[in-house]
Design an enzyme around this catalytic site. Structure first.
Site: not given
Length: 237
Positions: A115, A215, A217
């Site tokens: 990001c 994102h 994660e």
């Protein structure tokens, strides 16, 4: 030098923010746990790098790979623009991460930008950003509401590193109100949302330098990007 072991050390940039935990309300160096869990699941050893040092070369020499994590907006002065009303910055973090990235590129260490990390990579190489996507897209799909992730389907270019990891289409969690406008020198765009927003870019060649606007994660069921970074760090070690 790197650790040159089966479990490479992966440096992750981190936030410096007011935080509240246990009995404390204080400024803290911190990072969402999902990042470090993702690195561990991928076979790496996470090391947090707080934005309080100018020893960029030393830090980079101590790790085998680098993740530039999400966070606040980059100071628009770095790409020659006035600050938009919605732009919020952390200049100390900018200085740290731009220095860290330069050291990592010079040392040919694997880099994954997440990001903000993609934006750092692009601006560091001379790119510019669109400071508020709803102004240009007339849509808030990329950042639906505070602390609420959207979902974006990304098309990835055949033959790209990103596509070799994720295939030519992937559905991802996203949370960003800024995006690439002019891409930094040498970077190749390799991923796009349906609205044309650049969602991934990479440096061509043997080295692992890849930035994604989403994102990864936030989807612990899909750690392929982290696995690819860890694999590159092992090879590099």
């Amino acid at each position: 030098m790197g650790s040159n072991v089966s479990e490479p050390l992966i440096g992750l940039t981190s936030y410096l923010e007011p935080a509240k935990f246990l009995v404390w309300e204080t400024e803290a160096a911190l990072l969402h746990r999902v990042y470090v869990d993702g690195i561990v699941a991928a076979g790496g050893v996470p090391v947090l790098l707080p934005p309080v040092s100018e020893a960029h070369d030393r830090l980079v020499s101590a790790v085998d790979g680098l993740v530039l994590v999400g966070g606040a907006d980059i100071d628009p002065a770095r790409y020659g623009q006035e600050q938009h009303a919605t732009t919020y910055t952390r200049p100390n973090r900018d200085a740290f991460e731009f220095g860290l990235l330069k050291s990592a590129l010079d040392a040919r260490k694997p880099v994954l930008g997440v990001c903000r990390g993609l934006q750092v990579l692009s601006v560091a190489l001379g790119g510019t950003l669109a400071q508020h996507l709803p102004d240009t897209l007339d849509s808030a799909d990329h950042q639906p509401a505070p602390a609420t992730f959207g979902t974006t389907t990304v098309t990835l270019a055949e033959g790209s590193r990103a596509a070799s990891i994720l295939g030519t289409e992937t559905k991802v969690p996203c949370y960003h109100h800024q995006a690439i406008d002019r891409l930094g020198d040498g970077l190749v765009p390799v991923g796009w949302a349906a609205d044309g927003t650049i969602e991934a870019a990479e440096l061509p060649g043997d080295g692992f330098v890849l930035g994604v606007q989403w994102h990864p994660e936030q989807n612990p069921g899909d750690i392929r990007l982290f696995e690819a970074l860890v694999a590159a760090a092992k090879e590099n070690g």
